[in-house]
Scaffold this motif. Structure first.
Motif, PDB file in Angstrom:
ATOM      1  N   TRP A 226     -13.400 -17.981  -4.167  1.00  0.00           N
ATOM      2  CA  TRP A 226     -14.766 -17.774  -4.649  1.00  0.00           C
ATOM      3  C   TRP A 226     -15.585 -19.067  -4.543  1.00  0.00           C
ATOM      4  O   TRP A 226     -16.721 -19.062  -4.121  1.00  0.00           O
TER       5      TRP A 226
ATOM      6  N   TYR B 244     -10.977  -8.936  -2.200  1.00  0.00           N
ATOM      7  CA  TYR B 244      -9.804  -8.928  -3.068  1.00  0.00           C
ATOM      8  C   TYR B 244      -9.004  -7.631  -2.885  1.00  0.00           C
ATOM      9  O   TYR B 244      -7.782  -7.668  -2.738  1.00  0.00           O
TER      10      TYR B 244
ATOM     11  N   PHE C  98     -16.801 -10.013  -2.799  1.00  0.00           N
ATOM     12  CA  PHE C  98     -15.570 -10.609  -3.329  1.00  0.00           C
ATOM     13  C   PHE C  98     -14.609  -9.511  -3.798  1.00  0.00           C
ATOM     14  O   PHE C  98     -13.416  -9.576  -3.516  1.00  0.00           O
ATOM     15  N   ARG C  99     -15.145  -8.498  -4.502  1.00  0.00           N
ATOM     16  CA  ARG C  99     -14.309  -7.377  -4.942  1.00  0.00           C
ATOM     17  C   ARG C  99     -13.653  -6.682  -3.758  1.00  0.00           C
ATOM     18  O   ARG C  99     -12.469  -6.362  -3.782  1.00  0.00           O
TER      19      ARG C  99
ATOM     20  N   THR D 244      -7.101  -7.726   0.463  1.00  0.00           N
ATOM     21  CA  THR D 244      -6.155  -8.799   0.785  1.00  0.00           C
ATOM     22  C   THR D 244      -5.184  -9.174  -0.336  1.00  0.00           C
ATOM     23  O   THR D 244      -4.195  -9.864  -0.083  1.00  0.00           O
ATOM     24  N   SER D 245      -5.442  -8.773  -1.560  1.00  0.00           N
ATOM     25  CA  SER D 245      -4.649  -9.274  -2.689  1.00  0.00           C
ATOM     26  C   SER D 245      -3.164  -8.930  -2.592  1.00  0.00           C
ATOM     27  O   SER D 245      -2.324  -9.734  -2.996  1.00  0.00           O
TER      28      SER D 245
ATOM     29  N   HIS E 282      -0.638 -11.930  -2.751  1.00  0.00           N
ATOM     30  CA  HIS E 282       0.330 -11.937  -3.848  1.00  0.00           C
ATOM     31  C   HIS E 282       1.761 -11.883  -3.315  1.00  0.00           C
ATOM     32  O   HIS E 282       2.656 -12.557  -3.834  1.00  0.00           O
TER      33      HIS E 282
ATOM     34  N   TYR F  46      -7.678 -16.890  -5.662  1.00  0.00           N
ATOM     35  CA  TYR F  46      -8.945 -16.173  -5.518  1.00  0.00           C
ATOM     36  C   TYR F  46     -10.102 -16.915  -6.185  1.00  0.00           C
ATOM     37  O   TYR F  46     -11.238 -16.835  -5.711  1.00  0.00           O
TER      38      TYR F  46
ATOM     39  N   THR G  62      -1.905 -16.395  -7.888  1.00  0.00           N
ATOM     40  CA  THR G  62      -2.802 -15.544  -7.091  1.00  0.00           C
ATOM     41  C   THR G  62      -4.213 -15.590  -7.657  1.00  0.00           C
ATOM     42  O   THR G  62      -5.191 -15.688  -6.905  1.00  0.00           O
ATOM     43  N   GLN G  63      -4.339 -15.559  -8.979  1.00  0.00           N
ATOM     44  CA  GLN G  63      -5.661 -15.692  -9.589  1.00  0.00           C
ATOM     45  C   GLN G  63      -6.301 -17.019  -9.218  1.00  0.00           C
ATOM     46  O   GLN G  63      -7.492 -17.094  -8.898  1.00  0.00           O
TER      47      GLN G  63
END
Length: 192
Positions: A65, A32, A28-29, A35-36, A40, A61, A57-58
């Motif tokens: 998850w 992120y 996941f890290r 792609t973040s 965003h 994600y 955005t949070q």
């Protein structure tokens, strides 16, 4: 990036999403980190507000998850799936904010009160109440009790009928006739 590099990147994201679906926090890290910025950016283009964009955005994600297992690589790339989630979530946020603005505007309009002279308003209110009380005195006892229970007591026609132990049509007739007499007494004219 070459075509081969793009396909390799897509395969990496697909694999990362599969690992995220399995609950791997390291995957996941990595997902992120890769792609973040694009996610965003998509959200910021729709919302045009940095604070809301970060919050949205949070949320995206968090959704990734919890729902990474819903990703189907046969239907498109992982990045396309993420961007689609981002776009939908951003649009939902715009709609939510618009609804909130509309509700606040409607509430403000409904609860807006202009400045007024409270003394003259109180005098007028008391005068109106006196006139209504005087006109209630012109009704027959059965009309007055029916109208009083319905309008001052807040009872329904059926409840008034039960309280007075009379038939429902009789109560409706008494109230209708009583209101007609009140209207005449108060000098209320029908609006054309």
């Amino acid at each position: 990036m070459t075509n081969l590099g793009a396909r390799t990147g897509e395969a990496t994201l697909d694999a990362l999403l599969a690992r995220v679906a399995a609950g791997e926090t390291a995957a996941f890290r990595d997902l992120y980190a890769r792609t973040s910025a694009r996610v965003h950016g998509m959200v910021l283009r729709v919302l045009r507000d940095p604070g809301y964009s970060e919050e949205t955005t949070q949320e995206i994600y968090l959704q990734v998850w919890h729902n990474a297992g819903n990703f189907d690589p046969d239907k498109g790339s992982a990045l396309s799936w993420l961007i689609t989630l981002a776009h939908r979530r951003a649009i939902d946020r715009v709609r939510s904010e618009q609804s909130s603005t509309n509700r606040e505007g409607a509430y403000g309009a409904a609860n807006w009160s202009a400045d007024f002279d409270s003394v003259s308003d109180e005098v007028a209110s008391r005068e109106d109440a006196r006139e209504v009380a005087d006109c209630l005195g012109t009704l027959t006892e059965v009309q007055r009790s029916s109208v009083t229970l319905a309008y001052y007591g807040g009872l329904t026609y059926r409840e008034v009928a039960e309280r007075l132990s009379v038939a429902l049509p009789t109560v409706k007739s008494r109230i209708r006739d009583g209101l007609g007499r009140l209207k005449d007494c108060l000098g209320v004219r029908a609006h054309a």
